[in-house]
Enzyme design. Structure first.
Site, PDB file in Angstrom:
ATOM      1  CB  THR A  35       9.128 -29.076 -33.674  1.00  0.00           C
ATOM      2  OG1 THR A  35       9.137 -30.417 -33.163  1.00  0.00           O
ATOM      3  CG2 THR A  35       8.223 -28.998 -34.874  1.00  0.00           C
ATOM      4  CE  LYS A  51       1.936 -38.681 -31.638  1.00  0.00           C
ATOM      5  NZ  LYS A  51       3.114 -39.034 -30.830  1.00  0.00           N
ATOM      6  CE1 TYR A 102       0.949 -35.271 -32.923  1.00  0.00           C
ATOM      7  CE2 TYR A 102      -1.273 -35.001 -32.080  1.00  0.00           C
ATOM      8  CZ  TYR A 102       0.081 -35.129 -31.856  1.00  0.00           C
ATOM      9  OH  TYR A 102       0.569 -35.129 -30.563  1.00  0.00           O
TER      10      TYR A 102
HETATM   11  P1  NAD Z   1       8.015 -31.075 -29.631  1.00  0.00           P
HETATM   12  O1  NAD Z   1       7.654 -30.673 -31.014  1.00  0.00           O
HETATM   13  O2  NAD Z   1       8.660 -30.054 -28.757  1.00  0.00           O
HETATM   14  O3  NAD Z   1       8.931 -32.374 -29.635  1.00  0.00           O
HETATM   15  C1  NAD Z   1       8.947 -33.316 -30.673  1.00  0.00           C
HETATM   16  C2  NAD Z   1      10.395 -33.617 -31.001  1.00  0.00           C
HETATM   17  O4  NAD Z   1      10.460 -34.628 -32.008  1.00  0.00           O
HETATM   18  C3  NAD Z   1      11.116 -32.385 -31.591  1.00  0.00           C
HETATM   19  O5  NAD Z   1      12.347 -32.212 -30.946  1.00  0.00           O
HETATM   20  C4  NAD Z   1      11.293 -32.727 -33.064  1.00  0.00           C
HETATM   21  O6  NAD Z   1      12.426 -32.110 -33.644  1.00  0.00           O
HETATM   22  C5  NAD Z   1      11.401 -34.238 -32.996  1.00  0.00           C
HETATM   23  N1  NAD Z   1      11.034 -34.907 -34.244  1.00  0.00           N
HETATM   24  C6  NAD Z   1       9.944 -34.691 -35.025  1.00  0.00           C
HETATM   25  N2  NAD Z   1       9.954 -35.521 -36.076  1.00  0.00           N
HETATM   26  C7  NAD Z   1      11.077 -36.284 -35.952  1.00  0.00           C
HETATM   27  C8  NAD Z   1      11.654 -37.305 -36.737  1.00  0.00           C
HETATM   28  N3  NAD Z   1      11.071 -37.745 -37.872  1.00  0.00           N
HETATM   29  N4  NAD Z   1      12.838 -37.853 -36.332  1.00  0.00           N
HETATM   30  C9  NAD Z   1      13.446 -37.417 -35.197  1.00  0.00           C
HETATM   31  N5  NAD Z   1      12.948 -36.455 -34.423  1.00  0.00           N
HETATM   32  C10 NAD Z   1      11.769 -35.888 -34.794  1.00  0.00           C
HETATM   33  O7  NAD Z   1       6.660 -31.601 -28.953  1.00  0.00           O
HETATM   34  P2  NAD Z   1       6.397 -32.227 -27.525  1.00  0.00           P
HETATM   35  O8  NAD Z   1       5.243 -31.510 -26.957  1.00  0.00           O
HETATM   36  O9  NAD Z   1       7.647 -32.326 -26.740  1.00  0.00           O
HETATM   37  O10 NAD Z   1       5.886 -33.679 -27.926  1.00  0.00           O
HETATM   38  C11 NAD Z   1       6.647 -34.857 -27.684  1.00  0.00           C
HETATM   39  C12 NAD Z   1       5.754 -36.074 -27.938  1.00  0.00           C
HETATM   40  O11 NAD Z   1       4.650 -36.059 -27.028  1.00  0.00           O
HETATM   41  C13 NAD Z   1       5.162 -36.093 -29.348  1.00  0.00           C
HETATM   42  O12 NAD Z   1       5.180 -37.420 -29.844  1.00  0.00           O
HETATM   43  C14 NAD Z   1       3.734 -35.643 -29.143  1.00  0.00           C
HETATM   44  O13 NAD Z   1       2.867 -36.174 -30.098  1.00  0.00           O
HETATM   45  C15 NAD Z   1       3.444 -36.171 -27.749  1.00  0.00           C
HETATM   46  N6  NAD Z   1       2.361 -35.385 -27.120  1.00  0.00           N
HETATM   47  C16 NAD Z   1       2.615 -34.126 -26.611  1.00  0.00           C
HETATM   48  C17 NAD Z   1       1.568 -33.406 -26.064  1.00  0.00           C
HETATM   49  C18 NAD Z   1       1.760 -32.038 -25.459  1.00  0.00           C
HETATM   50  O14 NAD Z   1       0.775 -31.411 -25.075  1.00  0.00           O
HETATM   51  N7  NAD Z   1       2.950 -31.509 -25.327  1.00  0.00           N
HETATM   52  C19 NAD Z   1       0.264 -33.943 -26.041  1.00  0.00           C
HETATM   53  C20 NAD Z   1       0.062 -35.200 -26.589  1.00  0.00           C
HETATM   54  C21 NAD Z   1       1.117 -35.925 -27.113  1.00  0.00           C
END
Ligand code: NAD
Ligand code: UDP
Length: 324
Positions: A36, A148, A144
């Site tokens: 993503t 988590k 998800y």
């Molecule tokens: P995002 O999708 O932009 O970033 C996630 C990144 O992880 C992406 O670059 C994707 O390519 C990479 N990725 C996914 N699966 C992978 C794998 N198996 N190996 C290597 N890379 C992988 O989302 P984000 O909002 O930047 O989220 C980052 C983290 O923060 C996540 O773990 C998410 O669960 C957590 N989070 C985000 C939010 C939010 O509101 N943005 C809220 C709660 C938790």
């Protein structure tokens, strides 16, 4: 010079964190499988000699010597994590195990990004860290949420069993520049729809609530948390009756999704978009707001960016990038 590994480093939050670590003088390795995330988010960082990118899937072991590991790799938007639910679970569970093993073998400190989704459709409001949550184990969001939750258990057990210096942050809805325009989350959807003059898709009746945090506020919290000495972190959470260091990070201002749609439209005057109602996805939480008392006390932190200001910056980003 301190070395940091950021998994998910090409994603929305990972790219902001990587930039901040570079600003703080670190050598930064961003690891990502680009599921993503996108290299566009890190192009500006590649010019820095202290930054490198590794194309790697976190479900596979990874070795290297780092002082700090930030584990963010996991699809975060409902449409993406539901697109490939088994991979989502693997990214959470195998991903955190691989990073915990790396931290264990190299004596690195680890910060794992958990989520407010561990509270599910919460029966306690606002959500405090001591609340155990209300999660459906077999629904469409479970890959998800349960992934988590299991990752949190692993962090807690690697601490207890092996003494790994690991801590967790439960992130509440966070937004800002570098979100993917087709990410599917509510803020990027509404802004892109309003800019394109398309219908604003309000799911359900729009009375469900969320609390929206600007990305810079979250990065401040994560950096402050990571720099605290291990003894201080352990003593603080033990005194609070929590079995592991797990901290809410979010903005406690709560809005209905309908209010959010109206705010976005106010920021894009002249938009031809109209609000349309679409079915509410299953297991969509009805209310969400963080209690951030622990973060205030431990970090001396509170979010600084009000929703209007953060939305305005995000609108400018999307205008500049996708509305040329
Ligand atoms: P995002 O999708 O932009 O970033 C996630 C990144 O992880 C992406 O670059 C994707 O390519 C990479 N990725 C996914 N699966 C992978 C794998 N198996 N190996 C290597 N890379 C992988 O989302 P984000 O909002 O930047 O989220 C980052 C983290 O923060 C996540 O773990 C998410 O669960 C957590 N989070 C985000 C939010 C939010 O509101 N943005 C809220 C709660 C938790
Ligand atoms: N939502 C919406 N329209 C959209 C996208 C999302 O009304 O185009 C709603 C969604 O049903 C949820 C809220 O906005 O109630 C937040 O959704 P998001 O996917 O951003 O995050 P999460 O549900 O994981 O908090």
């Amino acid at each position: 010079m301190k070395k940091a590994l950021v998994t998910g480093g090409a994603g929305f939050l990972g790219s902001h964190l990587s930039r901040r670590l570079l600003d703080d003088g670190y050598e930064v390795t961003a690891l990502d499988n680009l599921f993503t995330g996108t290299k566009e988010n890190i192009y500006p960082l590649l010019a820095n000699r202290r930054f490198s990118f590794v194309l790697h899937d976190v479900t596979q072991p990874f070795w290297g010597q780092f002082d700090e590991i930030y584990n963010l790799a996991c699809p975060a938007s409902p449409i993406h994590y539901q697109h490939n639910p088994v991979e989502t679970l693997k990214s959470s569970v195998l991903g955190v195990m691989n990073m915990l093993d790396l931290a264990l073998k190299t004596k690195a400190r680890l910060l794992h990004t958990s989520t407010s989704e561990v509270y599910g459709d919460p029966l306690v409001h606002p959500q405090v860290e001591t609340y155990w949550g209300n999660v459906n184990t077999i629904g469409v969001r479970s890959c998800y949420d349960e992934g988590k939750r299991c990752a949190e258990t692993l962090v807690a057990d690697y601490r207890r069993e092996f003494g790994v210096d690991a801590r967790m942050v439960r992130i509440f809805n966070t937004y800002g520049p570098n979100m993917h325009p087709k990410d599917g989350r509510v803020i990027s959807n509404f802004i892109m729809q309003a800019l394109a003059g398309e219908n604003i898709t309000l799911f359900g009746d729009g009375t469900q609530t969320r609390s929206f945090q600007y990305c810079d506020d979250l990065v401040d919290a994560m950096r402050t948390y990571m720099e605290l000495p291990v003894e201080k972190v352990g003593a603080f959470f033990a005194a609070k009756g929590l079995g592991a260091p797990v901290l809410n990070a979010g903005n406690p201002e709560e809005y209905t999704i309908r209010e959010l749609a109206e705010k976005v439209l106010e920021l894009i005057p002249g938009s031809k978009s109209e609000i349309v109602f679409e079915p509410l996805p299953s297991d969509d939480p009805k209310r969400r707001r963080p209690d951030i008392s622990l973060a205030r006390e431990l970090l001396g932190w509170a979010p600084k960016v009000p929703l209007e200001a953060g939305l305005a910056k995000t609108v400018e980003y999307f205008k500049g990038k996708y509305n040329r």
